[in-house]
Structure formats: structure tokens, C-alpha cells
Design a protein around this motif. Sequence first.
Motif, PDB file in Angstrom:
ATOM      1  N   LYS A  77      17.926  -0.896  -0.275  1.00  0.00           N
ATOM      2  CA  LYS A  77      18.307  -0.406   1.055  1.00  0.00           C
ATOM      3  C   LYS A  77      18.732   1.051   0.996  1.00  0.00           C
ATOM      4  N   THR A  78      19.481   1.425  -0.027  1.00  0.00           N
ATOM      5  CA  THR A  78      19.904   2.817  -0.175  1.00  0.00           C
ATOM      6  C   THR A  78      18.714   3.733  -0.398  1.00  0.00           C
ATOM      7  N   THR A  79      17.754   3.294  -1.202  1.00  0.00           N
ATOM      8  CA  THR A  79      16.563   4.107  -1.458  1.00  0.00           C
ATOM      9  C   THR A  79      15.751   4.314  -0.183  1.00  0.00           C
ATOM     10  N   VAL A  80      15.593   3.260   0.609  1.00  0.00           N
ATOM     11  CA  VAL A  80      14.843   3.377   1.862  1.00  0.00           C
ATOM     12  C   VAL A  80      15.531   4.339   2.818  1.00  0.00           C
ATOM     13  N   CYS A  81      16.853   4.289   2.900  1.00  0.00           N
ATOM     14  CA  CYS A  81      17.589   5.197   3.784  1.00  0.00           C
ATOM     15  C   CYS A  81      17.456   6.643   3.335  1.00  0.00           C
ATOM     16  N   ILE A  82      17.471   6.880   2.025  1.00  0.00           N
ATOM     17  CA  ILE A  82      17.352   8.249   1.518  1.00  0.00           C
ATOM     18  C   ILE A  82      15.959   8.803   1.794  1.00  0.00           C
ATOM     19  N   VAL A  83      14.929   8.003   1.539  1.00  0.00           N
ATOM     20  CA  VAL A  83      13.559   8.460   1.771  1.00  0.00           C
ATOM     21  C   VAL A  83      13.325   8.697   3.262  1.00  0.00           C
ATOM     22  N   ALA A  84      13.904   7.855   4.115  1.00  0.00           N
ATOM     23  CA  ALA A  84      13.714   8.026   5.557  1.00  0.00           C
ATOM     24  C   ALA A  84      14.425   9.249   6.109  1.00  0.00           C
ATOM     25  N   SER A  85      15.399   9.776   5.373  1.00  0.00           N
ATOM     26  CA  SER A  85      16.155  10.935   5.857  1.00  0.00           C
ATOM     27  C   SER A  85      15.484  12.261   5.541  1.00  0.00           C
ATOM     28  N   PHE A  86      14.351  12.258   4.850  1.00  0.00           N
ATOM     29  CA  PHE A  86      13.663  13.508   4.524  1.00  0.00           C
ATOM     30  C   PHE A  86      13.143  14.155   5.806  1.00  0.00           C
ATOM     31  N   THR A  87      13.299  15.457   5.900  1.00  0.00           N
ATOM     32  CA  THR A  87      12.858  16.199   7.091  1.00  0.00           C
ATOM     33  C   THR A  87      11.780  17.225   6.768  1.00  0.00           C
ATOM     34  N   ARG A  88      11.196  17.165   5.592  1.00  0.00           N
ATOM     35  CA  ARG A  88      10.155  18.123   5.237  1.00  0.00           C
ATOM     36  C   ARG A  88       8.873  17.815   6.008  1.00  0.00           C
ATOM     37  N   ASN A  89       8.156  18.866   6.377  1.00  0.00           N
ATOM     38  CA  ASN A  89       6.908  18.703   7.109  1.00  0.00           C
ATOM     39  C   ASN A  89       5.707  18.486   6.192  1.00  0.00           C
ATOM     40  N   ASP A  90       5.836  18.892   4.936  1.00  0.00           N
ATOM     41  CA  ASP A  90       4.729  18.759   3.994  1.00  0.00           C
ATOM     42  C   ASP A  90       4.684  17.321   3.477  1.00  0.00           C
ATOM     43  N   ASP A  91       3.607  16.594   3.772  1.00  0.00           N
ATOM     44  CA  ASP A  91       3.480  15.203   3.330  1.00  0.00           C
ATOM     45  C   ASP A  91       3.367  15.086   1.818  1.00  0.00           C
ATOM     46  N   ARG A  92       2.794  16.106   1.181  1.00  0.00           N
ATOM     47  CA  ARG A  92       2.648  16.049  -0.276  1.00  0.00           C
ATOM     48  C   ARG A  92       4.008  16.086  -0.955  1.00  0.00           C
ATOM     49  N   ILE A  93       4.891  16.957  -0.456  1.00  0.00           N
ATOM     50  CA  ILE A  93       6.226  17.043  -1.050  1.00  0.00           C
ATOM     51  C   ILE A  93       7.009  15.765  -0.774  1.00  0.00           C
ATOM     52  N   ARG A  94       6.865  15.209   0.425  1.00  0.00           N
ATOM     53  CA  ARG A  94       7.534  13.951   0.749  1.00  0.00           C
ATOM     54  C   ARG A  94       7.048  12.826  -0.161  1.00  0.00           C
ATOM     55  N   THR A  95       5.745  12.816  -0.462  1.00  0.00           N
ATOM     56  CA  THR A  95       5.205  11.775  -1.329  1.00  0.00           C
ATOM     57  C   THR A  95       5.752  11.888  -2.743  1.00  0.00           C
ATOM     58  N   VAL A  96       5.845  13.121  -3.241  1.00  0.00           N
ATOM     59  CA  VAL A  96       6.360  13.325  -4.609  1.00  0.00           C
ATOM     60  C   VAL A  96       7.825  12.924  -4.695  1.00  0.00           C
ATOM     61  N   ILE A  97       8.622  13.320  -3.714  1.00  0.00           N
ATOM     62  CA  ILE A  97      10.046  12.976  -3.739  1.00  0.00           C
ATOM     63  C   ILE A  97      10.243  11.476  -3.580  1.00  0.00           C
ATOM     64  N   ALA A  98       9.478  10.871  -2.663  1.00  0.00           N
ATOM     65  CA  ALA A  98       9.593   9.427  -2.484  1.00  0.00           C
ATOM     66  C   ALA A  98       9.193   8.677  -3.746  1.00  0.00           C
ATOM     67  N   SER A  99       8.174   9.164  -4.450  1.00  0.00           N
ATOM     68  CA  SER A  99       7.758   8.523  -5.692  1.00  0.00           C
ATOM     69  C   SER A  99       8.849   8.599  -6.753  1.00  0.00           C
ATOM     70  N   SER A 100       9.522   9.739  -6.839  1.00  0.00           N
ATOM     71  CA  SER A 100      10.603   9.878  -7.824  1.00  0.00           C
ATOM     72  C   SER A 100      11.761   8.936  -7.507  1.00  0.00           C
ATOM     73  N   TYR A 101      12.077   8.782  -6.224  1.00  0.00           N
ATOM     74  CA  TYR A 101      13.135   7.846  -5.849  1.00  0.00           C
ATOM     75  C   TYR A 101      12.701   6.399  -6.089  1.00  0.00           C
ATOM     76  N   GLY A 102      11.416   6.111  -5.917  1.00  0.00           N
ATOM     77  CA  GLY A 102      10.932   4.769  -6.211  1.00  0.00           C
ATOM     78  C   GLY A 102      11.040   4.439  -7.695  1.00  0.00           C
ATOM     79  N   GLN A 103      10.735   5.403  -8.553  1.00  0.00           N
ATOM     80  CA  GLN A 103      10.888   5.184  -9.986  1.00  0.00           C
ATOM     81  C   GLN A 103      12.356   5.015 -10.362  1.00  0.00           C
ATOM     82  N   ARG A 104      13.217   5.763  -9.695  1.00  0.00           N
ATOM     83  CA  ARG A 104      14.657   5.623  -9.946  1.00  0.00           C
ATOM     84  C   ARG A 104      15.150   4.236  -9.532  1.00  0.00           C
TER      85      ARG A 104
END
Length: 281
Positions: A77-104
Motif C-alpha cells: 500500500k505504501t509503494t502504491v501511494c508513493i508511485v501514485a504521487s509522482f508528478t513528472r510528465n515524462d512517462d519514461r522517468i515515471r516508469t524507471v522510478i516506479a520500477s525501482s520502487y517495485g524492486q524495493r
Amino acid sequence: MSIPLTKHTLDVISQPGVKVRSFVLTPKRLSLCIARDSPMIESASAVGVDCNLRNLTVGNDDQTSHCDLSKCVRIAKTTVCIVASFTRNDDRIRTVIASSYGQRRTSRTGHLPHNATKTIVALAVQRRTAIVLENIQGIRSLYRRGNGQGRQYRGRMNGWSFGEAQRQIEYKARWAGLPVIRLSRRETRGSSVSCPRCGERLQSDKRLERKLWCSNCRVVMDRDMVAAVNLSRQGRVRFARSRPPTLLEAQGRAFEAVKGNPTPTVIPGVDAPKLTHQTKS
């Protein structure tokens, strides 16, 4: 080439009867495929394992216990909330950050199911009881869009790794030589809503969280414990049919056949592992 191994790997491969079948070497990982001829443990009873989102319930008529997995739900639940709070417009950067949080998230929750399943198998080996697993294939179809459920609820239930918990229990039990019984859907139907005392259908109440009450017995029971007890009973019946008869039982059946009574059908041991070498990778 000399490759240093960890203490855990050395302890496992140094056990008596363990053989290294093959290995795969990559730039970052060494994977060993080991096998052992596990002697089967003679089980006198069975325990049912009920897989739930926040716990694993194991037990039978004598004793039941819970293995808490609520920390996995909190971390997810915490990971989903953190990923949903991203405000970047670049989908590639959002994908990379979300992937790192998923591995964490995976690294933080990976050991929790392993500890729970290890405890369950260790208790079953100590008590010399077979493990009974229910068939919950197709449960994902219950949490699809259009079923009248909320988005957060569907996401939480679809993130439930019930198959991984059963896989770990099965290979760890067979590695220890413990019989594993997998029930069919027909055998497990209504296992969590049937009273283990009288067999009546249990009633639910919104005021009782995960509690059910029997109108016939006038008692309140935990839903997960009811499922574990019913699974253990059904598995004990299957296990009794699959095991070979003892000498006294065989003599009794022969005596009944001589008198003209119909001989009961003997089902061969289909629940026992069919491979002589149990593989753990």
C-alpha cells in the motif's frame, strides 16, 4: 575457477544425500540445481493450510495457528501511494522510478512468505502430519473490472501472491519428505462457511470482522480457522484412502469379502510424490 559460496549454500549442499545436478553461471549470479532422495515421513494425520491476504492459517481439530503477513499488505500500500504521487510528465522517468520502487518492495517482502512457509513445514515435520492445500486457481476472475468492486480493493486483492505461498509450502514439504495433498475445487467448496461441528452453513455479521456464527451450535468461530479445520478433515479422508492398508485392515477386508460383502475400492497412493529425487533450485 574458484567461486566462493555463502554459508547458507554450503550448509545446504553439505547435507547428507544432497547432490548438485547442474549449475548456471551468469555475470552476476550462480544458480545451483540440487537434488536429494528424501525418505517419506509416515504421517498419521493432516493439517490444512488456508491462504489469505494477511495471514496463513494452519491447523486441524487439535490446534490452529496464524502466520501474520499483514506487513506485506502495508508495504504494498505504501509503494502504491508513493508511485501514485509522482508528478513528472515524462512517462519514461515515471516508469524507471516506479520500477525501482517495485524492486524495493520485492526485496522488503520477499523473506516474509519464506519465513511463514518455513515455520509451517517445520511444525508439520515435527508433528508428522501431511499438509493439505486447497485449489484456488481462477481466483483472479473474482476481482475484475465490472464486478462491482472498488479500484483499490481490486488492486489489493490482485497483488495477493497466493500461488507463491502454496508453491513454497509444496517444495519445502517434499524436500523434507512430507506428503502434500492438493484438494480439488469440489472438495474445498464451502470450506470456510461450513460449521466444523454440525456441518451447517455459518452466518456472517458486519459487526464481526472475519468471524462467523453458527445458529445451530450457538458459537462464534474464526473464518480462517474454520477453513483450516475443514481442509484438514477433507485431506485426512483423501490421505486415508490413498495410503496402503495395514495387515489388520487387509485381513478384515478379506474376511468381509469371504462373507459376501462388497469389497471397498482401494485407491492407490496418488498424493505421494512420484519422483524419487526431489529437486530444489
